[in-house]
Motif scaffolding. Structure first.
Motif, PDB file in Angstrom:
ATOM      1  N   ASN A 207       0.834  -1.211   0.000  1.00  0.00           N
ATOM      2  CA  ASN A 207       0.000   0.000   0.000  1.00  0.00           C
ATOM      3  C   ASN A 207       0.868   1.260   0.000  1.00  0.00           C
ATOM      4  O   ASN A 207       0.544   2.245  -0.676  1.00  0.00           O
ATOM      5  CB  ASN A 207      -0.921   0.002   1.218  1.00  0.00           C
ATOM      6  CG  ASN A 207      -1.956  -1.097   1.155  1.00  0.00           C
ATOM      7  OD1 ASN A 207      -2.295  -1.596   0.077  1.00  0.00           O
ATOM      8  ND2 ASN A 207      -2.474  -1.506   2.296  1.00  0.00           N
ATOM      9  N   ARG A 211       1.105   4.174  -2.921  1.00  0.00           N
ATOM     10  CA  ARG A 211       0.881   5.591  -2.579  1.00  0.00           C
ATOM     11  C   ARG A 211       2.106   6.452  -2.852  1.00  0.00           C
ATOM     12  O   ARG A 211       1.993   7.551  -3.399  1.00  0.00           O
ATOM     13  CB  ARG A 211       0.498   5.695  -1.106  1.00  0.00           C
ATOM     14  CG  ARG A 211       0.162   7.110  -0.661  1.00  0.00           C
ATOM     15  CD  ARG A 211      -0.312   7.151   0.767  1.00  0.00           C
ATOM     16  NE  ARG A 211       0.769   6.857   1.718  1.00  0.00           N
ATOM     17  CZ  ARG A 211       0.822   5.771   2.465  1.00  0.00           C
ATOM     18  NH1 ARG A 211      -0.138   4.853   2.405  1.00  0.00           N
ATOM     19  NH2 ARG A 211       1.831   5.585   3.313  1.00  0.00           N
ATOM     20  N   GLU A 212       3.299   5.958  -2.496  1.00  0.00           N
ATOM     21  CA  GLU A 212       4.498   6.775  -2.582  1.00  0.00           C
ATOM     22  C   GLU A 212       5.173   6.717  -3.947  1.00  0.00           C
ATOM     23  O   GLU A 212       5.554   7.744  -4.502  1.00  0.00           O
ATOM     24  CB  GLU A 212       5.502   6.343  -1.500  1.00  0.00           C
ATOM     25  CG  GLU A 212       5.000   6.502  -0.084  1.00  0.00           C
ATOM     26  CD  GLU A 212       4.862   7.955   0.324  1.00  0.00           C
ATOM     27  OE1 GLU A 212       5.613   8.793  -0.223  1.00  0.00           O
ATOM     28  OE2 GLU A 212       3.999   8.262   1.169  1.00  0.00           O
TER      29      GLU A 212
END
Length: 231
Positions: A207, A211-212
């Protein structure tokens, strides 16, 4: 009870016990592969307790540490984060160097599968030993009885000879239920703890990668075809 204690020496034949145990270990090794016996015995050193009992580490604790480091130091700060489980430390370091979330997700799930297979191999080895041991003991007993009756032994000497023959079944049951199966239960419980811990951390890092890494990845635009005006 007194009779058992007085004649306890009759129940132990080190040579016969060694033969039964050796046959069990070899058959379990053949059944589970060439590395199974090494992993099976190597795992005994770490099987006494919960893998994180001393440190108190768990999946929630590790995920919060990851989020804290990420918030304070950014993605590169994860290189300084270490876990009691070397697998988790390795995937955190790989996350820092990952190029995109898709490749990281594929890599980490493959590593998780490999780690789970290795962890389960030790428990599977001892489960196979527990299942094989009674059969090895019974084979020894039947073989001994066949040899006993085929030689036409003196009935007065048959008692001690049959006692020796039946010891193989006793040793098979002893190895199965007193040695191998309890070891399997301990290693299987430990493997489940590690797998649950790793699965949660793996999903959390996936996750984070989505996201990053996807947020900083360059976006490639395909130029539109120029519109031609018909004159």
């Amino acid at each position: 009870m007194d009779i058992l204690l007085t004649n306890i020496w009759r129940f132990f034949d080190p040579v016969l016990f060694g033969v039964v145990l050796g046959c069990v270990l070899i058959m379990a090794w053949i059944q589970n592969g060439r590395h199974s016996i090494i992993r099976g015995f190597a795992a005994l050193g770490n099987s006494s307790g919960n893998p994180f009992e001393a440190s108190g580490e768990n999946a929630t604790y590790m995920c919060r540490r990851i989020d804290f480091i990420l918030r304070e130091q950014g993605l590169s700060g994860l290189e300084t984060l270490h876990s009691e489980d070397a697998f988790v430390t390795r995937i955190l370091h790989h996350l820092v160097d990952a190029k995109d979330s898709k490749s990281f997700e594929e890599w980490v799930h493959l590593e998780e599968h490999v780690a789970e297979t290795k962890q389960n191999m030790a428990a599977s080895y001892w489960l196979s030993a527990a299942e094989i041991a009674p059969a090895i003991g019974l084979i020894g007993t039947i073989t001994g009885l066949i040899q006993l009756f085929a030689t036409g032994i003196d009935p007065l000497k048959m008692g001690p000879a049959m006692s020796f023959t039946l010891l193989t079944s006793l040793y098979g049951l002893f190895i199965s239920h007193i040695i191998a199966f309890p070891i399997y239960v301990r290693l299987h419980a430990r493997a489940e703890v590690l797998h649950a811990y790793r699965s949660k951390v793996v999903q959390h890092t996936v996750n984070i990668a989505i996201r990053e890494l996807d947020a900083v990845s360059p976006v490639h635009f395909v130029p539109a075809n120029p519109i031609k005006n018909n004159v």
